[in-house]
Design a protein around this motif. Structure first.
Motif, short mmCIF file in Angstrom:
data_model
loop_
_atom_site.label_atom_id
_atom_site.label_comp_id
_atom_site.label_asym_id
_atom_site.label_seq_id
_atom_site.Cartn_x
_atom_site.Cartn_y
_atom_site.Cartn_z
N GLN A 104 6.21 -14.21 -19.37
CA GLN A 104 5.78 -15.41 -18.86
C GLN A 104 6.32 -15.70 -17.43
O GLN A 104 6.77 -16.51 -16.62
N SER A 156 5.57 -22.20 -10.60
CA SER A 156 5.02 -22.41 -12.12
C SER A 156 4.10 -22.82 -12.11
O SER A 156 3.81 -24.15 -11.56
N ARG A 183 2.68 -23.82 -22.67
CA ARG A 183 4.11 -22.53 -22.29
C ARG A 183 4.03 -23.04 -20.63
O ARG A 183 3.01 -23.16 -19.71
N THR A 184 5.46 -22.28 -19.75
CA THR A 184 5.22 -22.60 -18.66
C THR A 184 5.39 -20.96 -18.45
O THR A 184 5.79 -20.34 -18.88
N GLU A 229 1.65 -24.74 -16.07
CA GLU A 229 1.61 -25.27 -17.42
C GLU A 229 0.24 -24.92 -18.49
O GLU A 229 -1.17 -25.34 -16.96
N ARG A 230 0.18 -24.15 -19.34
CA ARG A 230 -0.84 -23.32 -20.07
C ARG A 230 -0.78 -23.74 -21.18
O ARG A 230 -0.22 -23.06 -21.88
N GLN A 248 7.83 -26.25 -11.20
CA GLN A 248 9.27 -26.90 -11.54
C GLN A 248 10.37 -26.35 -11.47
O GLN A 248 11.44 -26.50 -11.67
#
Length: 228
Positions: free
Chosen positions: A107, A121, A127-128, A123-124, A225
């Motif tokens: 991650q 960052s 999850r980050t 998002e997918r 983020q």
């Protein structure tokens, strides 16, 4: 601590070790993420950096690779492309970096480079995924600021760092943050000038960055983020 690009700055090294020693965590690791040598051409300065970094985890960077080589023609071994670091990160996300990280079960990438810092960052699927690049621990990273920078990754429950972060985020309950490396600037600038006079390539290329930082503003490094 992920400390990339110390570049032989013995004053920054002293400040990093003092900050690390003041860390409140019961378990901690200091990693010199390549290029802890470079400007330290003076034998005494080189020896101080070598001995100072020896007790910690050291990864071999471009500079250390060239020091270990018998080929004097290879230069620093960087072989930089035309575009690196902060100006490529958004395209890198578009080129499916998050998908590759997901496949690897990763991650966070904590990297370092002589160019400019960035923390980003995406998002997918809930999850980050994040990348944090500290720029340089031994040189300024932002306009008008000669301080270096390092990356701190703290597990849940660990107290705040000894020095206020420049920016941070939470990832998998851990804190990922950029800490300034505040060292004795006049002492290092004097030592740098003694090793690299005004007519040297090192002074022409890096003298102004060492004195005043690069033409780059802190808000440009903080993305996704991450927040100040």
């Amino acid at each position: 601590y992920v400390v990339g690009g110390l570049y032989g700055n013995s004053e920054a090294l002293r400040a990093i070790i003092a900050c690390f020693d003041a860390e409140p965590a019961d378990r901690k690791l200091l990693c010199f993420n390549g290029d802890f040598h470079w400007f330290d051409r003076d034998p005494d300065c080189f020896a101080a950096v070598e001995e100072g970094t020896r007790p910690y985890l050291r990864l071999r960077g471009n500079v250390e690779t060239e020091l270990a080589s018998d080929d004097d023609a290879a230069g620093c071994g960087c072989a930089y492309p035309d575009s690196v670091a902060q100006d490529r990160i958004e395209q890198t996300w578009r080129e499916e970096l998050a998908q590759r990280m997901e496949t690897l079960g990763v991650q966070l990438f904590a990297s370092s480079h002589t160019c400019l810092p960035v923390a980003s960052s995406v998002e997918r699927e809930g999850r980050t995924y994040a990348v944090i690049n500290n720029g340089a621990a031994g040189m300024g990273n932002f306009r008008g600021d000669p301080n270096g920078m390092l990356t701190r990754i703290a597990c849940p429950g660990v107290a705040e760092p000894p020095i206020r972060p420049l920016y941070r985020t939470h990832l998998a309950q851990c804190r990922v943050e950029a800490l300034p490396v505040v060292f004795d600037h006049p002492a290092w600038q004097a030592r740098f000038r003694a090793m690299w006079p005004l007519d040297s390539e090192a002074h022409r290329s890096y003298g102004q960055r060492i004195l005043n930082g690069p033409a780059y503003e802190l808000p440009g490094a903080v993305r996704g983020q991450f927040h100040t």
